[in-house]
Design a protein around this motif. Sequence first.
Motif, PDB file in Angstrom:
ATOM      1  N   ASP A  64       0.812  -1.214   0.000  1.00  0.00           N
ATOM      2  CA  ASP A  64       0.000   0.000   0.000  1.00  0.00           C
ATOM      3  C   ASP A  64       0.848   1.269   0.000  1.00  0.00           C
ATOM      4  O   ASP A  64       0.358   2.337   0.333  1.00  0.00           O
ATOM      5  N   ASP A  65       2.123   1.138  -0.388  1.00  0.00           N
ATOM      6  CA  ASP A  65       3.023   2.294  -0.326  1.00  0.00           C
ATOM      7  C   ASP A  65       2.540   3.484  -1.148  1.00  0.00           C
ATOM      8  O   ASP A  65       2.652   4.630  -0.719  1.00  0.00           O
ATOM      9  N   LEU A  66       2.025   3.212  -2.334  1.00  0.00           N
ATOM     10  CA  LEU A  66       1.636   4.333  -3.203  1.00  0.00           C
ATOM     11  C   LEU A  66       0.389   5.039  -2.688  1.00  0.00           C
ATOM     12  O   LEU A  66       0.229   6.246  -2.879  1.00  0.00           O
TER      13      LEU A  66
ATOM     14  N   ASP B 173       3.220  -4.374 -11.294  1.00  0.00           N
ATOM     15  CA  ASP B 173       1.994  -3.840 -11.890  1.00  0.00           C
ATOM     16  C   ASP B 173       1.801  -2.362 -11.552  1.00  0.00           C
ATOM     17  O   ASP B 173       1.047  -1.664 -12.223  1.00  0.00           O
ATOM     18  N   GLN B 174       2.493  -1.900 -10.494  1.00  0.00           N
ATOM     19  CA  GLN B 174       2.433  -0.488 -10.119  1.00  0.00           C
ATOM     20  C   GLN B 174       3.479   0.339 -10.861  1.00  0.00           C
ATOM     21  O   GLN B 174       3.540   1.550 -10.696  1.00  0.00           O
ATOM     22  N   GLY B 175       4.315  -0.334 -11.663  1.00  0.00           N
ATOM     23  CA  GLY B 175       5.281   0.382 -12.487  1.00  0.00           C
ATOM     24  C   GLY B 175       6.733   0.187 -12.125  1.00  0.00           C
ATOM     25  O   GLY B 175       7.618   0.751 -12.770  1.00  0.00           O
TER      26      GLY B 175
ATOM     27  N   VAL C 233      13.951  -5.493 -10.168  1.00  0.00           N
ATOM     28  CA  VAL C 233      14.931  -5.184  -9.131  1.00  0.00           C
ATOM     29  C   VAL C 233      14.350  -4.190  -8.134  1.00  0.00           C
ATOM     30  O   VAL C 233      14.488  -4.349  -6.916  1.00  0.00           O
ATOM     31  N   GLU C 234      13.692  -3.142  -8.632  1.00  0.00           N
ATOM     32  CA  GLU C 234      13.075  -2.153  -7.746  1.00  0.00           C
ATOM     33  C   GLU C 234      12.025  -2.792  -6.838  1.00  0.00           C
ATOM     34  O   GLU C 234      11.918  -2.447  -5.652  1.00  0.00           O
ATOM     35  N   ALA C 235      11.266  -3.731  -7.387  1.00  0.00           N
ATOM     36  CA  ALA C 235      10.239  -4.412  -6.595  1.00  0.00           C
ATOM     37  C   ALA C 235      10.876  -5.191  -5.451  1.00  0.00           C
ATOM     38  O   ALA C 235      10.398  -5.138  -4.306  1.00  0.00           O
ATOM     39  N   ASN C 236      11.955  -5.926  -5.738  1.00  0.00           N
ATOM     40  CA  ASN C 236      12.648  -6.667  -4.681  1.00  0.00           C
ATOM     41  C   ASN C 236      13.156  -5.728  -3.589  1.00  0.00           C
ATOM     42  O   ASN C 236      13.058  -6.023  -2.395  1.00  0.00           O
TER      43      ASN C 236
END
Length: 363
Positions: free
Chosen positions: A99-101, A278-280, A284-287
């Motif tokens: 829920d960061d965004l 899916d949020q863009g 690597v950024e997701a990890n």
Amino acid sequence: MSFAPDILERLARARSDLRMGVPILLIKEGQAVLVLSAETLKADRLEDVRGLGHELVLTITSRRAETLKARAYDGDLARLALPADAGINWIKGVADPQDDLNKPMKGPLKSLRDGSADLHRTAIKLVKSARLLPSALVVELDNAAAFAMANGLTVIPADLAAPHLETTSPLNSVVHARLPMEAAEAGRLHIFRPEDGGEEHYAIEIGRPSRDEPVLARLHSACFTGDVLGSLKCDCGPQLNGALAQMGSEGAGVLLYLNQEGRGIGLANKMRAYSLQDQGFDTVEANHRLGFEDDERDFRIGSKILREMGFSSVRLLTNNPRKISMMESTGITVAERVALKVGENAHNTAYLATKAAKSGHLL
């Protein structure tokens, strides 16, 4: 004679406890802390922990701290003082980037800088090895031995655990049997079981490869979505089938199927990473937002299996230079890198580009 579990068996218990939301105790040189996984923490247990009357600390990795703009005074991790009014949703919101965004401001976050972070570091390694989000609630305890006895908790001496958290578990061959396959009728499946209670790993032997010359080999990390479901988000399924087909065509080879899903973070965390993609965010950024490194896999497992099977030299089917360096650093000679460029499609072009640009894959 002793019937008590050794440290490997106690670590296996600890991982199981953490996955169920049960606390464990870590001890070192007179210091003791209660550790709970932030992911599996329940509201009633949080209240019980608050009732102990000690400061509650939420420990996260520096990767997660960077996302949250929290100071990681301890280098590889940050110890966050839990606000008095912080509930279960606050803890899970800090640990899980889902829920960061929607709620980018988690703070203010107060990072602790005094005192030792050694047991907090061990706590993070343990929850990671349990394939949980890398975040742990840590609370210092008095009278740890009596507390553990009264509550039936698993106690882990950090100094004894440290070598086993840094190295791969010993592997034992369990069984092997003939397995005719589409790729090759002359197939054999070997099962290897680690002594630490972790996932089993498999070796698929094609034909009767010589142990005296380099064998065509592939280290393939399990990918349920790609290997089983035919996911188009990655190239894993085509790589698996392509490697087996090439071994079948040449008449000999060995494919190591290592249960290190999602670059070693587990299927649940891999799906969390997919949700972030899916949020863009790229892979690597997701990890990193989850609190993991780019790649958490341990390819030393592969070299152990190869040596157990009698191989010392390979022609490695890979696009990943890290696999080559790991093989050579653990005594397996890589006589040749054999490229394996299959499976690109409209859905994974960006993913493959990220692997090339950020992880050094030779695509």
